[in-house]
Design a protein around this motif. Structure first.
Motif, PDB file in Angstrom:
ATOM      1  N   PRO A   1       0.851  -1.287   0.050  1.00  0.00           N
ATOM      2  CA  PRO A   1       0.031   0.213  -0.071  1.00  0.00           C
ATOM      3  C   PRO A   1       0.816   1.225   0.190  1.00  0.00           C
ATOM      4  O   PRO A   1       0.344   2.382  -0.280  1.00  0.00           O
ATOM      5  N   LEU A   2       2.018   1.014   0.240  1.00  0.00           N
ATOM      6  CA  LEU A   2       3.115   2.175   0.180  1.00  0.00           C
ATOM      7  C   LEU A   2       3.671   2.727  -0.958  1.00  0.00           C
ATOM      8  O   LEU A   2       4.078   3.818  -1.035  1.00  0.00           O
ATOM      9  N   ALA A   3       3.591   1.743  -1.895  1.00  0.00           N
ATOM     10  CA  ALA A   3       4.211   2.089  -3.337  1.00  0.00           C
ATOM     11  C   ALA A   3       3.668   3.102  -3.939  1.00  0.00           C
ATOM     12  O   ALA A   3       2.270   2.971  -4.318  1.00  0.00           O
ATOM     13  N   PRO A   4       4.308   3.971  -4.542  1.00  0.00           N
ATOM     14  CA  PRO A   4       3.783   5.009  -5.278  1.00  0.00           C
ATOM     15  C   PRO A   4       2.922   4.413  -6.503  1.00  0.00           C
ATOM     16  O   PRO A   4       3.413   3.397  -6.955  1.00  0.00           O
TER      17      PRO A   4
ATOM     18  N   HIS B   1      11.470   2.245  -2.202  1.00  0.00           N
ATOM     19  CA  HIS B   1      10.676   1.908  -3.368  1.00  0.00           C
ATOM     20  C   HIS B   1      11.682   1.507  -4.505  1.00  0.00           C
ATOM     21  O   HIS B   1      11.537   0.615  -5.331  1.00  0.00           O
ATOM     22  N   ILE B   2      13.010   1.840  -4.390  1.00  0.00           N
ATOM     23  CA  ILE B   2      14.035   1.374  -5.278  1.00  0.00           C
ATOM     24  C   ILE B   2      14.164  -0.124  -5.098  1.00  0.00           C
ATOM     25  O   ILE B   2      14.463  -0.956  -5.916  1.00  0.00           O
TER      26      ILE B   2
ATOM     27  N   ARG C   1      14.282  10.047   2.201  1.00  0.00           N
ATOM     28  CA  ARG C   1      15.349   9.062   1.601  1.00  0.00           C
ATOM     29  C   ARG C   1      14.792   7.595   1.977  1.00  0.00           C
ATOM     30  O   ARG C   1      15.023   6.695   1.168  1.00  0.00           O
ATOM     31  N   TYR C   2      14.223   7.674   3.170  1.00  0.00           N
ATOM     32  CA  TYR C   2      13.729   6.270   3.500  1.00  0.00           C
ATOM     33  C   TYR C   2      12.778   5.690   2.221  1.00  0.00           C
ATOM     34  O   TYR C   2      12.775   4.350   1.892  1.00  0.00           O
ATOM     35  N   THR C   3      11.806   6.615   2.182  1.00  0.00           N
ATOM     36  CA  THR C   3      10.606   6.141   1.004  1.00  0.00           C
ATOM     37  C   THR C   3      11.422   6.007  -0.239  1.00  0.00           C
ATOM     38  O   THR C   3      10.926   4.876  -0.810  1.00  0.00           O
TER      39      THR C   3
ATOM     40  N   GLU D   1       9.263  -2.019   5.298  1.00  0.00           N
ATOM     41  CA  GLU D   1       7.974  -1.252   5.180  1.00  0.00           C
ATOM     42  C   GLU D   1       7.235  -0.954   6.641  1.00  0.00           C
ATOM     43  O   GLU D   1       6.611  -0.057   6.842  1.00  0.00           O
ATOM     44  N   ILE D   2       7.330  -2.037   7.775  1.00  0.00           N
ATOM     45  CA  ILE D   2       6.555  -1.851   8.580  1.00  0.00           C
ATOM     46  C   ILE D   2       6.778  -0.684   9.499  1.00  0.00           C
ATOM     47  O   ILE D   2       5.690  -0.094   9.961  1.00  0.00           O
TER      48      ILE D   2
END
Length: 522
Positions: free
Chosen positions: A87-90, A205-206, A199-201, A224-225
């Motif tokens: 659910p966090l993925a752009p 994602h990379i 940067r974390y996000t 992701e937790i």
């Protein structure tokens, strides 16, 4: 048997061992229970069946197999659930990004080894790594304290907000800090009207895009937790503001926050258990490799320093395709090669490091990095042409120290200065560092000799030449207990000169068994 044929057979054995570590170029070994290696025996009669009544052992074995298959199917189903889209993925569409760097002018948070221009250049490189992501603008804004609610002072924040709102079709802002709090994220997104990534996000994602194996995907899910927990607090805060009244879920006795936290804890536990199963499998494969006695060299360094290119140059493995991008390697891959004495060795390609890589992200990939602790040697590759090469070295050494590696691994580490073809007449200033161009092959022989010297010391192996009688048992013993490199047969007197690589304990046994054998140290 000629040395050429013998060397080829050794390389095949080495590549099989590399496959056991998970090398992508080889077909992976099928998973099987520990007892699978044992010869098949007639099934034992279970107690209480008596001697007269026949017992259908095959039916019992078949039942066990069916049970194992059912358990494997359940495990696969559970894994698929854990590896569902995040659910966090752009979204999959294009992102037009404004990159903003808070430049700390003074104080403990200002790094003396870099500049704001170099830091924002790395941030731009991170965005460029992602497919369909485009940098619209890069903005450096000074700040005294990036940990403030709005990161910047009031005046600078207003100037920045105006710049962002004037950008055509901007879809996101990448704020080049390690982590921003959920409150700061909410305030910034409210002011700028677009999603804000730290940067974390972006790095996560990379990782998400580059993860290929189940283990890498599970490690991304584990990383992701903390973000999911942070987002949950935001969501609860919004619910309280919008709805008011009771926060309890009807009939459950739990608040929404308590329910969601419990779900996250259960998810985290499932991911850790799945990773532990994979870790145990890898430990079994590591044991199989140890039986083959092939030394293992872990190649480490800052992301995009040329690790994969160097391994390709050392092994001649045509299937390796290095990519000029950050975090191209997320999974450990193993590749077989030879040292100058024809000793087979396994080079392990590892995940690259990054400055200000959040601790939670490194911790999530500890299952992958733990393989380094079982290496015989670490090769630290540096891009010597990079303007931040000293900071990059400090970053890598800091992460390695935090992995609690054995002291002898850190003390014996080989430092390689890569990409010297891009500088004129380069000479390393650090003691014992080796200048190399992995792309053009410069300095590779000197590097192989240094690796061999360190490997022989680390493993206690010796390179010997022994004279043997072909009618005696020495040759078969050496094939069994050591690594035979060359056999030069002298038919006129029925003897042979055998070049071997042998461990200290095996060498001691050989001298006791064959005290009259002629031995020459190489």
């Amino acid at each position: 048997m000629g040395p050429g044929r013998l060397s080829w057979s050794l390389l095949l054995r080495c590549r099989r061992a590399a496959a056991a570590l998970g090398a992508p170029r080889c077909r992976p070994l099928p998973a099987r229970p520990l007892s699978a290696a044992a010869p098949l025996r007639a099934p034992l009669r279970p107690p209480g069946t008596g001697g007269g009544a026949p017992w259908n052992g095959a039916a019992g074995a078949g039942g066990d197999e069916e049970k194992e298959e059912e358990e494997e199917e359940e495990d696969e189903a559970a894994l698929e659930e854990l590896l569902a889209p995040s659910p966090l993925a752009p979204g999959p569409g294009a992102q037009r990004v404004a990159v903003v760097h808070p430049a700390v002018k003074w104080g403990p948070q200002k790094s003396p080894l870099t500049t704001a221009e170099l830091q924002i250049a790395e941030a731009v490189a991170l965005v460029d790594t992602l497919q369909n992501w485009t940098v619209l603008d890069k903005i450096i804004i000074p700040t005294k304290n990036p940990n403030k609610k709005f990161v910047f002072g009031k005046g600078n924040f207003q100037v920045l907000t105006e710049k962002i709102k004037k950008l055509p079709h901007v879809t996101a802002v990448f704020l080049n800090v390690e982590r921003i709090s959920s409150l700061t994220k909410k305030e910034l997104e409210g002011a700028w009207g677009v999603p804000v990534f730290d940067r974390y996000t972006v790095v996560l994602h990379i990782f998400r895009c580059n993860a290929r194996t189940k283990e890498a995907k599970l490690q991304v899910a584990l990383a992701e937790i903390p973000l999911l927990r942070s987002n949950l607090k935001n969501e609860v805060s919004q619910r309280d503001q919008q709805r008011g009244g009771s926060r309890y879920i009807m009939g459950s006795g739990e608040t929404f926050l308590e329910t969601q936290n419990r779900v996250l804890k259960e998810r985290e536990l499932k991911i850790r258990n799945a990773l532990e199963k994979l870790r145990r499998k890898r430990a079994l494969l590591r044991t199989q490799r140890r039986k083959c006695e092939f030394p293992m060299v872990s190649v480490m360094g800052y992301t995009n320093c040329g690790k994969t290119t160097l391994i390709k140059a050392l092994t001649g493995e045509a299937g390796l395709q290095p990519r000029d991008q950050l975090f191209a390697t997320l999974d450990i891959t193993a590749h077989a090669g030879y040292l100058p004495s024809h000793m087979p060795v396994i080079y392990v390609d590892t995940i690259g490091f990054l400055t200000d890589l959040p601790h939670n992200l490194v911790e999530s990939f500890s299952a992958t990095l733990e393989e380094v602790a079982y290496s015989d040697l670490i090769v630290h590759v540096r891009d010597i042409t990079h303007p931040e090469t000293i900071l990059q070295k400090a970053t890598v050494l800091s992460v390695l120290r935090n992995l609690n590696l054995p002291s002898h691994l850190l003390d014996s580490m080989v430092e390689v200065h890569n990409k010297v073809d891009l500088t004129e007449r380069y000479k390393p200033t650090e003691e014992n560092a080796l200048a190399v161009s992995a792309l053009h092959g410069h300095g590779l022989e000197e590097l192989k000799q240094e690796i061999e010297k360190k490997i022989l010391t680390a493993t206690g192996k010796k390179i010997l030449t022994v004279n043997i009688n072909l009618e005696g048992p020495q040759l078969s013993w050496l094939y069994k207990e050591a690594t035979v490199q060359e056999v030069e047969v002298m038919p006129e007197d029925g003897t042979a000169r055998v070049k071997v690589i042998i461990g200290s304990s095996a060498f001691g046994r050989y001298k006791n068994l064959f005290p009259n054998s002629e031995i020459f140290m190489s």
